[in-house]
Write an enzyme that holds these catalytic residues in place. Structure first.
Site, short mmCIF file in Angstrom:
data_model
loop_
_atom_site.label_atom_id
_atom_site.label_comp_id
_atom_site.label_asym_id
_atom_site.label_seq_id
_atom_site.Cartn_x
_atom_site.Cartn_y
_atom_site.Cartn_z
N GLY A 185 0.81 -1.21 0.00
CA GLY A 185 0.00 0.00 0.00
C GLY A 185 0.85 1.26 0.00
CB THR A 186 3.94 2.17 1.84
OG1 THR A 186 3.35 1.88 3.11
CG2 THR A 186 4.86 3.36 1.96
CB SER A 220 -2.07 -3.42 1.24
OG SER A 220 -1.08 -4.11 1.96
CB ALA A 221 -1.25 -8.87 -0.41
CB THR A 254 12.67 -9.83 -10.92
OG1 THR A 254 13.76 -9.54 -11.79
CG2 THR A 254 12.21 -11.27 -11.11
CB CYS A 276 1.97 3.22 10.64
SG CYS A 276 1.17 2.03 9.57
N1 PLP Z 1 -3.03 2.70 3.77
C1 PLP Z 1 -3.70 2.32 4.87
C2 PLP Z 1 -5.05 2.89 5.14
C3 PLP Z 1 -3.13 1.42 5.76
O1 PLP Z 1 -3.78 1.05 6.85
C4 PLP Z 1 -1.83 0.91 5.47
C5 PLP Z 1 -1.15 -0.02 6.43
O2 PLP Z 1 -1.25 0.10 7.62
C6 PLP Z 1 -1.19 1.32 4.31
C7 PLP Z 1 -1.82 2.21 3.48
C8 PLP Z 1 0.17 0.82 3.95
O3 PLP Z 1 0.11 -0.45 3.38
P1 PLP Z 1 1.41 -1.41 3.39
O4 PLP Z 1 1.58 -1.87 4.79
O5 PLP Z 1 1.03 -2.53 2.44
O6 PLP Z 1 2.55 -0.61 2.88
#
Ligand code: PLP
Length: 381
Positions: free
Chosen positions: A71-72, A197-198, A235, A321
């Site tokens: 997700g990031t 995000s998986a 890759t 986070c």
């Molecule tokens: N966006 C939201 C709303 C999230 O809760 C998170 C993870 O906590 C992320 C993005 C980031 O995803 P990833 O952990 O796959 O980088």
């Protein structure tokens, strides 16, 4: 007794069937998906299949799915990639976005962009009037999350997208927390881009996707080989991609049943919390069925999280986070919660493996901890 996991918004355990789907791609099918031989073809086929599964889960076309490391990265790629293609103007984001949106957006200031923060009401919902007023200024991009990681509050992304589109802005939604917990449809939401995000849907960590409108041209942030149609070099992580696809299929198959179960358990949890005098955040807004975010006035969230950990329950204070930091949650502050009360915030996020009996035992354990902490506080005075 083994500890009970109540922190599914931070991450979920890998589903056994997802692991089984991934294993052959660590062992016999280890080819590089770009190779022309049989090993490569097997890997490529698996990546193509997973792309279809991810697309199906969100009502998109496979050609709109770009695999990234999570997700990031998807949020960074979209924000920086869009900004690089547009003349600097305004970027509008809600006040409750995840740091993987707020931090790259702040970085755009260095490139001449103006950042507009869209306020939320006491329940954490974006104020539509505020969005309308923001969009009176030329806006290149609006980014609003579908569901919040702390409160679980769901935003009316489709209505916001309509407003943004009529003002000529591109729209992105971070649907990381929504996927698997509520229906998510790329077309219905009417956005230009979506982040997934998986590891929040019982898939592997370090894997995600950016879903893009076919007409959207964004600048790649990682360049090299022409992977992912030139948008993201490197890759392909075939086992993780396969796991993501399998997790997406499971999420769709189980959505109705798991939402029902989660809602039942969360209802009981909230009822128990209220009788203990807890204040529930985001109450009254439409919310994900699994999230309960509360404060027991006078008891620090961090203290309660540690006490509950010792009692065998894994919960979070503030967002995962930023946990470790003593600052109160910016999400709660933007909802108008007093700093003192925000410091008491604790999040319980339920998932597939949880059962009602665990909720009952948790409520009892919480009651015991409150009693113990209050007694300690009384001794200390
Ligand atoms: N966006 C939201 C709303 C999230 O809760 C998170 C993870 O906590 C992320 C993005 C980031 O995803 P990833 O952990 O796959 O980088």
């Amino acid at each position: 007794m083994s500890p009970v996991y109540f922190d599914h918004n931070a991450t979920t355990p890998l589903d056994e069937s997802v692991l089984q789907a991934m294993l052959p791609f660590f062992r016999e099918h280890y080819g590089n998906a770009s190779s022309r031989h049989e090993f490569g073809r097997a890997a490529r086929q698996a990546v193509d299949d997973a792309r279809e599964q991810v697309a199906d889960a969100v009502g998109a076309h496979p050609s709109q799915v770009y695999f990234v490391s999570g997700g990031t990265e998807a949020n960074n790629l979209l924000i920086k990639g869009v900004a690089a293609r547009l003349k600097p103007s305004q970027v509008a984001v809600s006040a409750v976005e995840h740091p993987s949106v707020t931090v790259p957006v702040q970085e755009l200031r260095e490139h001449g962009w103006k950042v507009r923060r869209l306020a939320v009401d006491h329940a954490g919902r974006i104020d539509m009037d505020e969005a309308k007023s923001a969009l009176r200024e030329p806006t290149g991009l609006m980014s609003v999350m579908l569901a919040n990681n702390e409160t679980g509050v769901i935003q009316d992304v489709a209505s916001l997208a309509e407003l943004a589109r009529s003002a000529g802005a591109l729209v992105h939604t971070d649907a990381v927390q929504a996927l698997g917990k509520m229906p998510v449809n790329f077309a219905t939401l009417n956005v230009h881009a979506m982040t997934l995000s998986a590891h929040k849907i019982y898939g592997p960590k370090g894997m995600g996707a950016l879903i893009l409108d076919k007409r959207l041209d964004i600048k790649p942030q990682i360049t090299g080989g022409g992977h992912e149609k030139g948008l993201r070099a490197g890759t392909e992580n075939v086992p993780a991609i396969v796991g993501f696809g399998a997790a997406c299929m499971l999420a769709s198959d189980r959505l109705a049943q798991s939402s029902f179960n989660l809602e039942q358990m969360r209802g009981r949890m909230n009822q128990g919390l209220r009788t203990m005098g807890a204040i529930l955040f985001g109450d009254g807004a439409e919310r994900l069925p699994n999230t309960s975010y509360f404060a027991l006035p006078g008891i620090e969230g961090e203290t309660l999280v540690m006490a509950l950990d010792r009692a065998g329950y894994a919960v979070a204070s503030g967002s995962a986070c930023s946990s470790g930091g003593a600052d109160p949650s910016p999400v709660l502050l933007s909802m108008g919660v007093e700093r003192e009360l925000a410091r008491c915030a604790v999040r319980v996020s339920l998932g597939r493996g949880n059962e009602m009996s665990q909720i009952e035992r948790f409520l009892q354990a919480l009651q015991d901890e409150i009693f113990r902490l209050k007694k300690l506080a009384a001794i200390a005075v």
